[in-house]
Design a protein around this motif. Structure first.
Motif, PDB file in Angstrom:
ATOM      1  N   LEU A  84       0.841  -1.200   0.000  1.00  0.00           N
ATOM      2  CA  LEU A  84       0.000   0.000   0.000  1.00  0.00           C
ATOM      3  C   LEU A  84       0.875   1.249   0.000  1.00  0.00           C
ATOM      4  O   LEU A  84       0.599   2.226  -0.706  1.00  0.00           O
ATOM      5  CB  LEU A  84      -0.918   0.009   1.225  1.00  0.00           C
ATOM      6  CG  LEU A  84      -1.969  -1.096   1.309  1.00  0.00           C
ATOM      7  CD1 LEU A  84      -2.737  -0.984   2.624  1.00  0.00           C
ATOM      8  CD2 LEU A  84      -2.934  -1.020   0.137  1.00  0.00           C
ATOM      9  N   ALA A 140       2.253   1.680  -3.434  1.00  0.00           N
ATOM     10  CA  ALA A 140       1.218   1.932  -4.443  1.00  0.00           C
ATOM     11  C   ALA A 140       0.691   3.369  -4.344  1.00  0.00           C
ATOM     12  O   ALA A 140       0.498   4.042  -5.356  1.00  0.00           O
ATOM     13  CB  ALA A 140       0.072   0.942  -4.298  1.00  0.00           C
ATOM     14  N   PHE A 141       0.456   3.831  -3.099  1.00  0.00           N
ATOM     15  CA  PHE A 141      -0.112   5.169  -2.930  1.00  0.00           C
ATOM     16  C   PHE A 141       0.959   6.243  -2.768  1.00  0.00           C
ATOM     17  O   PHE A 141       0.677   7.420  -2.949  1.00  0.00           O
ATOM     18  CB  PHE A 141      -1.052   5.201  -1.715  1.00  0.00           C
ATOM     19  CG  PHE A 141      -2.377   4.525  -1.951  1.00  0.00           C
ATOM     20  CD1 PHE A 141      -3.442   5.224  -2.498  1.00  0.00           C
ATOM     21  CD2 PHE A 141      -2.560   3.188  -1.653  1.00  0.00           C
ATOM     22  CE1 PHE A 141      -4.660   4.609  -2.737  1.00  0.00           C
ATOM     23  CE2 PHE A 141      -3.770   2.549  -1.883  1.00  0.00           C
ATOM     24  CZ  PHE A 141      -4.828   3.265  -2.428  1.00  0.00           C
ATOM     25  N   LEU A 149      -1.983   4.195  -8.521  1.00  0.00           N
ATOM     26  CA  LEU A 149      -2.725   4.792  -7.416  1.00  0.00           C
ATOM     27  C   LEU A 149      -2.001   5.986  -6.817  1.00  0.00           C
ATOM     28  O   LEU A 149      -2.513   6.629  -5.906  1.00  0.00           O
ATOM     29  CB  LEU A 149      -3.001   3.738  -6.343  1.00  0.00           C
ATOM     30  CG  LEU A 149      -3.875   2.566  -6.830  1.00  0.00           C
ATOM     31  CD1 LEU A 149      -3.990   1.508  -5.754  1.00  0.00           C
ATOM     32  CD2 LEU A 149      -5.252   3.056  -7.245  1.00  0.00           C
TER      33      LEU A 149
END
Lengths: 558, 558
Positions: free
Chosen positions: B529, B532-533, B542
């Protein structure tokens, strides 16, 4: 001519409702509700959290009590009303809620031997005992009969007919072996009212058969014997004893028996329509038509549309079901849904229990959320706290909230959750349209549609479509009453009956152009998250994140 | 020989503290705290939410009041204590908190003309008025002097020296033009106590200069005139008037003046050490050493490590700063941090305000969280509600929570937020080690480290390392007292002084192998995460999601 009425019987999870409706204009003149006597609020539970049963005696008793009470109320409130003005009965129920019956079509639970055996009772829609069986059926169909799965979104559910029957065969063979057949609740009640329970006369509704038991005229009815044999040869034997009379709701299963006439005061012989599921008749009660999507919004939603069966309709991936005639004769009935809507808002209010200014209750949170502009909170959520029913058909998904700062408030989260369900709703509408089912009108019904202008306005702003609300607060029972009116000949067809007997509330929520523009930007982000976490090829390698979290959770909790 | 003591003066955001410490063993014999008189809790605010100033008169008054009061307390509590046993003073302050001074080194705010002009006061660390100037400096350095940025994580902050000075030049030129120079609070106090304010004598600390003003011996001190000229030629002129005497904390700036001796009762001439920032001297007070990471955990964290400056050290991407001698002489000082730790937990308690069982307060949430196994909730969070300071150095990031069901509880979210900060802490440790700075010991200090065994145990389990807690509850003031002890000659060097004067609490939180194994799985998901972010090439597209949400939010709020 004296006014004519029909009765809609609506069997819910905890109670049954009888609604008396004027066939000329849909006026609801009287209603009665009775909570089932057995179990907890009508549901028989056990230490196994997957088990949820109902005693069929409650269905019989419930019809008698509510019909009598509704008639009594009608007599008091409508001058000159007489029970002989009731010209027909319609029935909707939860489903798939199958029950084992003997060679005369009587529930096994009515016999002394099985009176208190949960396996001999009705297996309520939310009974998940057959979760392994569902996986087995899905796997087998994927291998041998992909066409079976194509009509039910790609996954056969533990809530459905064959999962439950196969589970019973395995855990309670004495019940399975004693059963001549298994029938759906939505077929059991009309049969009981008309004395057509015996296999020689028994009629099944296409709604339950098509959506839950993989019945399809295209492949000759229920799944073929070779397929069922691979699950268990006894299922192939059972198939031979299932009725071949499977019909849409445009015909009666028979006339009310003299015995029922006597105990209720209704006229003997009045027609009882073929039964169907609550959501499907709820769509009828909300005025479903080609191009109209009916959203039945409760703890979860059921979204129903119809499409002419004269045209070719592609299988729509991710829809719960596509069944010819399941809603109205002559149309494919299409069922979609969201696994959590009201439940998502209830989670914030009841589990997180935020207090403070503009929090503490749905009303206070709504007050706070109303003050916010679209996009103002910087929050974005996925509406997957209970998985995703359409279009991903995946229970192994969970909620997500992104955009929090150190000042994020409960009202902002509340609004983000509402918006998430609106984005989910838009995803379903888009899926319909991508596969040629044009949606030109959206009619909402259920408590949230009636009570929350905030939710309705957000749905209008997110989808860019006007949100209409069904006039009736009892659309399922009203739909049953409409079915009764049609089979009783009060209207020449469903289109006419629906036109006369349903309506909309005067307030229509129109999309605000500026809000819609902002929501289009936000929806693009929602779709990014949706695809990244919900699909294997949706960008990023995040597809496994929610699944791995569930896997760890299950392992740790064991 | 009679016992010897030193005084540590610790200038915080709202108050100043004086701590009297026994140089032989670090015993803290007396303390006094005084809240600044000006503004709101010592901070002068305006309608511009970015503005935060302090009146330098408070710094002078605060030293006098707290020293006198601490001495009085010491006299009462330690038999035979006399002020002449105090052999030195050390100073730590917030930063970057620069203030304009005249040709004699006196704050402009001390003159009648500028007494109430906020631009002439101290620009407190959290003043963000220079946010555009910071972006301009970053852009210019990226183009012309990437080496300047490499030592401060790639982005020059609005909280730092040059952003504030340039902002003043633009919005209050009368102040800028009247100022002979600008000095940091951490240098102003030692200069005032020793009468070395005049530019001919003035000494600056390398901690503030190196971490906040891009000073580096490698490139000849402050940023070169050509570079500064591009921002504004007057900055290049100012550079000529900044001191070239920039030192580490191992030397005094001078001796206490007779005037200060008279008003406090201390002996005239006792040495006052070169000043430094609170976190850096907090690390000293926590026993920093090569291989030891000191985590100062409060609303946010400051993570400090040191590495021998005899070896080559690569620039570590994403660190807030790498400055030779900024913590201890002979070592590179490395500063990292997390933008929200205590603030994240406070957000849940104070903004979401969940009530109900095991919610409502930190204590109740802790009780609930203690009952959970790692991974049991199925939740995973990113700790970015206030952006990410290390290793992404990106304020345009926000919080994320994934894994919610319809039954997720506040205590589960509380634990997930704690775990998220632990994953953030592990990411920092890993970054240090990836670039050759081995971390063999972690010492925590601050309120959360002292009060929450839950947080400390989770940090141990997530990182797989024992979590130690500093013995002192006032590590910053203690660090200043240690600096005083070294410059007063009580110890031959910092290593000895730290060994004698600091310590650990007896409880060490040891990692549980089973919990660590589960957290390794969860950390892999956190990292997915995170990348990705938070990164452009981290998988998925993302990276833009949080930024776009912030962009929409800013636009809508305008």
């Amino acid at each position: 001519m004296k006014a004519q009425f029909t009765i809609g019987l609506d069997y819910g999870t905890n109670s049954v409702r009888a609604l008396i409706v004027n066939v000329a204009n849909g006026a609801e003149i009287a209603a009665a509700v009775w909570t089932y006597a057995h179990g907890t609020q009508g549901v028989i539970l056990s230490r196994d959290p997957n088990l949820a049963r109902q005693h069929p005696a409650d269905y019989i008793k419930g019809a008698e009590i509510t019909i009598k009470q509704a008639l009594a109320t009608a007599k008091k409130s409508v001058k000159g009303f007489n029970a002989d003005q009731v010209i027909g009965i319609g029935v909707d129920t939860t489903g798939s809620t199958p029950l084992p019956v003997d060679a005369n079509g009587q529930p096994l639970a009515f016999s002394k031997k099985f009176a208190s055996n949960p396996a001999a009772m009705a297996w309520l829609w939310k009974d998940h005992a057959g979760v392994n069986e569902a996986a087995e059926i899905t796997a087998l169909a994927k291998k041998l009969r992909p066409q079976y799965l194509a009509k039910c979104g790609g996954t056969y559910s533990s809530e459905w007919f064959w999962s439950k029957v196969l589970k019973c065969l395995r855990v309670a063979p004495e019940v399975f072996n004693a059963a001549y057949s298994w029938i759906e609740l939505s077929d059991f009640v009309p049969a009981a009212l008309t004395g057509t329970e015996h296999p020689d006369k028994f009629i099944a509704g296409v709604c339950a058969a098509g959506h839950k038991a993989m019945w399809n005229a295209k492949w000759g009815g229920y799944p073929d014997e070779a397929f069922l044999s691979k699950l268990n040869p006894k299922l192939a034997q059972l198939r031979k004893r299932l009725t071949t009379r499977v019909h849409s709701i445009d015909r009666p299963v028979g006339g009310l028996t003299p015995a029922w006439a006597k105990k209720t005061g209704l006229a003997a012989g009045i027609p009882v329509a073929v039964g169907a599921f609550d959501a499907h008749l709820g769509a009828v009660g909300s005025g479903v038509a080609p191009g109209t999507l009916v959203k039945i919004i409760g703890t979860s939603t059921c979204d129903i549309a119809i499409a002419a069966n004269t045209k070719k309709l592609a299988d729509v991936p991710g829809l719960c079901g596509i069944v010819d005639g399941s809603v109205l004769p002559g149309y494919f009935g299409l069922e979609a849904g969201q696994s959590a809507v009201g439940d998502l808002f209830n989670w914030l209010v009841n589990y997180i229990q935020p207090v403070g200014p503009e929090a503490g209750s749905h009303e206070e949170l709504t007050k706070g959320a109303l003050k916010l502009q679209p996009g103002e909170s910087g929050l974005l959520a996925l509406d997957w706290n209970n998985g995703n029913r359409t279009i991903l058909v995946d229970q192994r998904l969970t909620g997500l909230l992104v955009g929090q700062t150190l000042y994020t408030t409960p009202a902002e989260i509340f609004r983000a959750l509402i918006e998430a369900t609106a984005f989910g709703a838009l995803t379903i509408i888009n899926r319909f349209e991508e596969y040629g089912v044009k949606i030109s009108s959206v009619v909402n019904c259920g408590g949230i549609a009636e009570k929350s202008p905030l939710v309705m306005q957000i749905y209008a702003d997110v989808t860019g479509r006007p949100m209409k609300v069904s006039r009736s607060a009892q659309t399922c029972a009203l739909g049953s009453a409409i079915a009764a009116a049609v089979v009783a000949g009060a209207h020449k067809d469903y289109a006419t009956a629906i036109k006369r007997m349903t309506g909309l509330k005067p307030t229509i929520y129109k999309p605000n152009a500026k809000a819609h523009a902002t929501y289009q930007e936000l929806y693009a982000l929602y779709k990014q998250l949706h695809d990244a976490f919900g699909t294997k090829d949706g960008g990023g390698n995040l597809y496994g994140v929610m699944k791995k979290l569930i896997e760890i959770r299950s392992r740790v909790r064991r």
